[in-house]
Design an enzyme around this catalytic site. Sequence first.
Site, mmCIF file in Angstrom:
data_model
loop_
_atom_site.group_PDB
_atom_site.id
_atom_site.type_symbol
_atom_site.label_atom_id
_atom_site.label_comp_id
_atom_site.label_asym_id
_atom_site.label_seq_id
_atom_site.Cartn_x
_atom_site.Cartn_y
_atom_site.Cartn_z
ATOM 1 N N LEU A 25 7.706 6.535 -1.407
ATOM 2 C CA LEU A 25 6.988 5.956 -0.450
ATOM 3 C C LEU A 25 8.044 5.042 0.645
ATOM 4 O O LEU A 25 8.907 4.379 -0.147
ATOM 5 C CB LEU A 25 6.297 4.602 -0.843
ATOM 6 C CG LEU A 25 4.637 5.227 -1.305
ATOM 7 C CD1 LEU A 25 4.124 3.528 -1.663
ATOM 8 C CD2 LEU A 25 3.919 5.532 0.035
ATOM 9 N N HIS A 26 8.435 5.484 1.632
ATOM 10 C CA HIS A 26 9.520 4.863 2.374
ATOM 11 C C HIS A 26 9.143 4.570 3.852
ATOM 12 O O HIS A 26 9.959 3.988 4.348
ATOM 13 C CB HIS A 26 11.039 5.389 2.160
ATOM 14 C CG HIS A 26 11.022 6.601 2.832
ATOM 15 N ND1 HIS A 26 10.521 7.965 2.609
ATOM 16 C CD2 HIS A 26 11.818 6.861 3.971
ATOM 17 C CE1 HIS A 26 10.868 8.775 3.312
ATOM 18 N NE2 HIS A 26 11.632 8.340 4.312
#
Length: 361
Positions: A206-207
Site C-alpha cells: 500500500l503506498h
Amino acid sequence: MKVVSVVGARPQLVKLAPIAAAFAGTPHQHVIVHTGQHYDADLSDVFFSGLGIPDPDVHLGVGSGTHGVQTGRILAALDPVFAAEQPDWVLVYGDTNSTLAGAVSAVKQHIPVAHLEAGLRSFNRRMPEEHNRVLTDHAADLLLAPTEEAVRHLTTEGLAERTALVGDVMVDVCLRIRDAVRRGEHPAPALPEGIDPNGPYLVSTLHRPDNTDDPERLAGLVQALAGLDLPVALLAHPRLLARAEEQGIKLAQGGIRVGRPLPYAGLVAAVLGSHGVITDSGGLQKEAYLLGRPCTTLRPETEWVETIEGGWNVLVPDPAALGAQWATTATRPAPGTERGTPYGDGHAAERVVQVLAERAA
Ligand code: UD1
C-alpha cells in the site's frame, strides 16, 4: 546514437533493467541519470545490484519534498546534465515526478524526448501519477506504448503520429526473473517474520497517497487486511510506515505481518509462493497477472485494464462496503480462465532500442 535514461523511483529501476541490457548488446551509448527521488537502499540500491543494472553515470540526489519542490529540484538539476550530454534522446519512464521533470527539461532544450510506458490513463485526476503521465505524453516526441489500450488513449488525445506500440518491458524482466527463481538461482525471499513460506499467505503493498494519507481511509484498509483468514505479508513502503506512524495507526494487527520492501527477485518469489496479492501498486497488479496469482486492487480504477479480464484482478475501492464479500474476494483462488498476452512477448526492450535508433534525427 546516445540515449540518456532518467530514473529515480523503484518502478523505474525495474523498467531500466531490460533497457540497459538491450543497450549493452549494441554500439549505442546509454547514459543513466538517477534523480535520487528514492534514496532508501530498499527502494533503490538493491534494484541495481539485484537486476544487474550498471551504476548510474550521474546521481542528482534530490530526495523528498512536496511535488513542486521535488519536481522543481529535479528539473533544475537536469538542465546542465542534458546540456553537457547533448543526447539524441532523453528516455523517461512511467509516471513519477522524475518522469515529468526529465521530459520538461529535455523539451525546453530541444532535445528529443521518448516516453516509455506512454498512454496509460486512470482518468483519476487526484493521482499525481495521472498528471505526470498526461503532461509527459503531450510534451514527448516519441510515445512508446505498452498496450493497444494505451495506443487507443494516445490516439484519442491526437497523439497517434508520435506513438509506437512496443509492448511492456516489465514482461521482459518479470519472466526472466521468474525463470531464474524457478531454477533456484535466487535465495528465498526475506518474508516478514511470522509468515510461513510453505503455508498459504497473501502478499500486500500500500503506498498511494489516496490510501495512505487520510487517517480514516488508512485505518479502514489496515482493519480490512487484519481481519482476513490468511496471514498477510505487508511489504511496507516508507510512505506507508511514515503515514501510519504520524496517524497513530498500528500496522501489525490481526493477521498482518509487517516486513520491508523486497528486492525484485524476492518479490517475484514471494508472489509465486503466495495464495494471492492485495495492492494499490500498478506494477504489482501486472506482476500478479504475469505470475498467475489472483490480485485484489484497493483502488476505484486501474490503468492495467487487461488484468481485470477473466477475474484475475478485482477492483475493491472500499473493502468495508463489500461486507462479508470482502473476505471471499480477497482470498479467492486463482480463476481457471486463460490469460492472454496483452503485454507483449518479453522482447519489448529490444524493440524500444530499435525504434529509438530508427527515429533518431
Ligand atoms: C513514487 C511515485 C509513484 C510510484 C512510487 C513507487 C511520484 C509522484 N510517485 O511514490 O508513482 O508508484 O514512487 O515507490 O513520483 N521516502 C523515503 N525513502 C525513499 C523515498 C521516499 O522515506 O527512498 C518517503 C518520503 O520521505 C515521502 C514518501 O516516502 O514521505 C514519498 O516518496 P515519493 O518519492 O515522493 O513518492 P512515492 O510515494 O514513493
